[in-house]
Design a protein around this motif. Structure first.
Motif, PDB file in Angstrom:
ATOM      1  N   GLU A  29       0.796  -1.225   0.000  1.00  0.00           N
ATOM      2  CA  GLU A  29       0.000   0.000   0.000  1.00  0.00           C
ATOM      3  C   GLU A  29       0.831   1.277   0.000  1.00  0.00           C
ATOM      4  O   GLU A  29       0.487   2.246  -0.654  1.00  0.00           O
ATOM      5  N   ASP A 134     -13.344   5.292  13.168  1.00  0.00           N
ATOM      6  CA  ASP A 134     -12.812   6.288  12.239  1.00  0.00           C
ATOM      7  C   ASP A 134     -12.879   7.715  12.769  1.00  0.00           C
ATOM      8  O   ASP A 134     -11.922   8.469  12.646  1.00  0.00           O
ATOM      9  N   ASN A 156      -4.981   1.603   5.060  1.00  0.00           N
ATOM     10  CA  ASN A 156      -6.247   1.061   4.561  1.00  0.00           C
ATOM     11  C   ASN A 156      -6.132  -0.461   4.553  1.00  0.00           C
ATOM     12  O   ASN A 156      -5.997  -1.091   3.521  1.00  0.00           O
TER      13      ASN A 156
END
Length: 196
Positions: A29, A134, A156
């Protein structure tokens, strides 16, 4: 050109496939050149194996991936879990671009870390999201950005539901830990009669 290095600290008691998957996902990532696993020297958990045994399993688990490395810097220089001192020492040894991987639970408690202001001013942070939090994470990140100009990013990443404590519990109950750790680590734990 500077290498992009991710520092992955932990007890690794024992290291498991969830750790390895997380490290590989981070490379995919964020394009890290290396993930450096740094085992803690004297964690506060009572049932933690000694440093050298945990390091031995760590070496076994990562040896087939040339993008994984380990460091026993904390023990070598007797740095007693102080991340700032560890990072300072690493920075003296190389000029690589360093990012630190932390869990979101650690993010919420950064204020208590030794010289956290210096860490956040000098190093990038990659946060491993746990569960659905979050909003709380974003608020904390914004707070540190405003306060220190911190460079913090959330990985992520899909969480792998494996934990060292779960593995230790399964061993105590006589259950198989196949596929939760590498084959070599599984054999070593059995041969050395660890965690029983």
């Amino acid at each position: 050109m500077k290498n992009k290095i991710l520092i992955f600290g932990g007890t690794f008691n024992p290291i498991h496939n969830g750790h390895l998957i997380l490290a590989e996902n981070s490379i995919n990532e964020e394009g890290f050149d290396k993930v450096v696993f740094i085992p803690t020297m004297n964690p506060y958990y009572k049932d933690t194996l000694d440093f050298d045994t945990r390091l031995k399993m760590l070496k076994m688990a990562i040896k087939d991936n040339d993008k994984f490395a380990y460091s026993s810097i904390e023990k070598k220089y007797n740095l007693e879990g102080k991340l700032y001192l560890i990072l300072q020492k690493i920075s003296k040894l190389s000029d690589d671009d360093i990012t630190i991987l932390i869990g979101s639970d650690s993010l919420m408690n950064l204020d208590w870390w030794y010289k956290i202001d210096e860490i956040l001013k000098k190093y990038k942070i990659l946060v491993l999201r746990r569960d659905d939090e979050d909003e709380a994470i974003e608020m904390k990140i914004n707070e540190y950005k405003e306060k220190y100009g911190a460079d913090i990013k959330v990985l992520n990443n899909k969480r792998v539901e494996i934990s060292s404590s779960m593995i230790r519990e399964m061993i105590k109950e006589g259950k198989s830990i196949k596929y939760l750790v590498t084959d070599e680590v599984e054999k070593f734990i059995k041969d050395e009669n660890l965690y029983v």
